[in-house]
Write a protein that holds these residues in place. Structure first.
Motif, PDB file in Angstrom:
ATOM      1  N   GLN A  76       1.994  -5.981   7.474  1.00  0.00           N
ATOM      2  CA  GLN A  76       2.068  -5.036   8.435  1.00  0.00           C
ATOM      3  C   GLN A  76       2.318  -3.997   7.848  1.00  0.00           C
ATOM      4  O   GLN A  76       1.839  -2.726   7.892  1.00  0.00           O
ATOM      5  N   GLN A  77       3.305  -4.034   6.919  1.00  0.00           N
ATOM      6  CA  GLN A  77       3.673  -2.670   5.975  1.00  0.00           C
ATOM      7  C   GLN A  77       2.383  -2.118   5.056  1.00  0.00           C
ATOM      8  O   GLN A  77       1.914  -1.027   5.108  1.00  0.00           O
ATOM      9  N   ALA A  78       1.630  -3.247   4.676  1.00  0.00           N
ATOM     10  CA  ALA A  78       0.467  -2.878   3.720  1.00  0.00           C
ATOM     11  C   ALA A  78      -0.591  -2.092   4.651  1.00  0.00           C
ATOM     12  O   ALA A  78      -1.182  -0.908   4.430  1.00  0.00           O
ATOM     13  N   ARG A  79      -0.719  -2.479   5.947  1.00  0.00           N
ATOM     14  CA  ARG A  79      -1.548  -2.135   7.018  1.00  0.00           C
ATOM     15  C   ARG A  79      -1.317  -0.540   7.103  1.00  0.00           C
ATOM     16  O   ARG A  79      -2.158   0.387   7.172  1.00  0.00           O
ATOM     17  N   GLN A  80       0.003  -0.543   7.502  1.00  0.00           N
ATOM     18  CA  GLN A  80       0.492   0.936   7.856  1.00  0.00           C
ATOM     19  C   GLN A  80       0.290   1.871   6.477  1.00  0.00           C
ATOM     20  O   GLN A  80      -0.050   3.130   6.763  1.00  0.00           O
ATOM     21  N   ALA A  81       0.505   1.194   5.339  1.00  0.00           N
ATOM     22  CA  ALA A  81       0.347   2.192   4.162  1.00  0.00           C
ATOM     23  C   ALA A  81      -0.887   2.730   4.254  1.00  0.00           C
ATOM     24  O   ALA A  81      -1.382   3.866   3.934  1.00  0.00           O
ATOM     25  N   ALA A  82      -2.068   1.635   4.266  1.00  0.00           N
ATOM     26  CA  ALA A  82      -3.391   2.146   4.311  1.00  0.00           C
ATOM     27  C   ALA A  82      -3.789   2.987   5.327  1.00  0.00           C
ATOM     28  O   ALA A  82      -4.640   3.856   5.134  1.00  0.00           O
ATOM     29  N   GLN A  83      -3.153   2.887   6.568  1.00  0.00           N
ATOM     30  CA  GLN A  83      -3.594   3.979   7.664  1.00  0.00           C
ATOM     31  C   GLN A  83      -3.045   5.386   7.376  1.00  0.00           C
ATOM     32  O   GLN A  83      -3.470   6.154   7.483  1.00  0.00           O
ATOM     33  N   THR A  84      -1.668   5.418   6.945  1.00  0.00           N
ATOM     34  CA  THR A  84      -1.529   6.926   6.294  1.00  0.00           C
ATOM     35  C   THR A  84      -2.064   7.530   5.226  1.00  0.00           C
ATOM     36  O   THR A  84      -2.213   8.650   5.146  1.00  0.00           O
ATOM     37  N   SER A  85      -2.953   6.457   4.341  1.00  0.00           N
ATOM     38  CA  SER A  85      -3.705   6.975   3.414  1.00  0.00           C
ATOM     39  C   SER A  85      -5.055   7.755   3.913  1.00  0.00           C
ATOM     40  O   SER A  85      -5.728   8.381   3.286  1.00  0.00           O
ATOM     41  N   GLU A  86      -5.300   7.505   5.148  1.00  0.00           N
ATOM     42  CA  GLU A  86      -6.554   7.920   5.711  1.00  0.00           C
ATOM     43  C   GLU A  86      -6.679   9.473   5.887  1.00  0.00           C
ATOM     44  O   GLU A  86      -7.797  10.240   5.397  1.00  0.00           O
ATOM     45  N   ALA A  98     -10.974  -0.769   3.495  1.00  0.00           N
ATOM     46  CA  ALA A  98      -9.721  -1.489   4.222  1.00  0.00           C
ATOM     47  C   ALA A  98     -10.069  -2.811   4.720  1.00  0.00           C
ATOM     48  O   ALA A  98      -9.109  -3.658   4.726  1.00  0.00           O
ATOM     49  N   ALA A  99     -11.208  -3.125   5.107  1.00  0.00           N
ATOM     50  CA  ALA A  99     -11.591  -4.353   5.538  1.00  0.00           C
ATOM     51  C   ALA A  99     -11.490  -5.244   4.256  1.00  0.00           C
ATOM     52  O   ALA A  99     -10.870  -6.526   4.425  1.00  0.00           O
ATOM     53  N   GLY A 100     -11.845  -4.938   3.163  1.00  0.00           N
ATOM     54  CA  GLY A 100     -11.525  -5.956   2.125  1.00  0.00           C
ATOM     55  C   GLY A 100     -10.241  -6.042   1.582  1.00  0.00           C
ATOM     56  O   GLY A 100      -9.684  -7.145   1.393  1.00  0.00           O
TER      57      GLY A 100
END
Length: 215
Positions: free
Chosen positions: A147-157, A199-201
């Motif tokens: 979940q933390q990794a997902r949030q980090a990826a989202q903030t990079s958008e 992101a999917a990868g």
């Protein structure tokens, strides 16, 4: 269970002379008079040796014994095979049930994580689902890390979008000085994978690394 041949220490195709010599040797070894202090055990072994010799030294009885033994061995082997097949089927079912249970627990933890709950809540929810404490801890830690990794990826958008804006501006300035090629945009699009694809990868790799199963 030892065969009569094994009790005398000979093979099943032993000759009569070999059976006779083996009997004499075994009888001397297990005679009660030669086993002081262990007379009871020696007496039982000596009787078994005498019974084995009585059957194997008689040609007719030996043939009957061989036939019955062969039949019983086939029956025993068939029984063993059935038991092994049943055991293997049970093991496969237990493995499938455990995998399904694990996937279900991971799904529960993911749902609560998506709702914004922290790692401790995930751990408690899993314990409430009768999950083993060690497994609950592993799943909670892994889901929380994912979940933390997902949030980090989202903030990079937003940063990616800003970089894309800078690229567009730079391209606009450059277009004032040179004639654009019709093939350049398509080539650039092919060279740079989309954010969604990256992101999917990333999520797929994380999911496989944490859990080894797909949702």
């Amino acid at each position: 269970m030892a065969t009569l041949y094994a009790k005398l220490g000979v093979s099943q195709d032993a000759t009569w002379e070999e059976i006779k010599r083996a009997y004499r040797k075994a009888a001397m070894k297990w005679h009660p008079d030669r086993n002081v202090g262990q007379e009871e055990a020696a007496r039982a072994a000596f009787q078994e040796i005498k019974d084995a010799y009585a059957i194997l030294s008689d040609e007719g009885q030996r043939k009957v014994y061989d036939a019955v033994y062969a039949q019983e061995m086939r029956r025993w082997e068939a029984l063993q095979k059935r038991q092994q097949e049943v055991a293997a089927a049970r093991a496969r079912k237990a493995e499938a049930d455990a995998h399904a249970r694990y996937s279900q627990l991971v799904g529960v933890a993911m749902r609560y994580a998506d709702e914004g709950h922290n790692r401790d809540v995930l751990f408690g929810v899993l314990l409430g689902r009768d999950c083993d404490a060690d497994m609950a801890q592993r799943i909670a830690d892994s889901v929380w890390a994912l979940q933390q990794a997902r949030q980090a990826a989202q903030t990079s958008e937003p940063a990616d979008a800003m970089d894309a804006g800078v690229e567009v501006a730079s391209s606009s300035e450059a277009s004032d000085h040179e004639t654009p090629s019709p093939t350049q945009p398509a080539a650039a699009k092919r060279d740079k994978p989309s954010h969604d694809a990256r992101a999917a990868g990333l999520f797929d790799s994380l999911w496989q690394g944490f859990f080894g199963v797909r949702s």
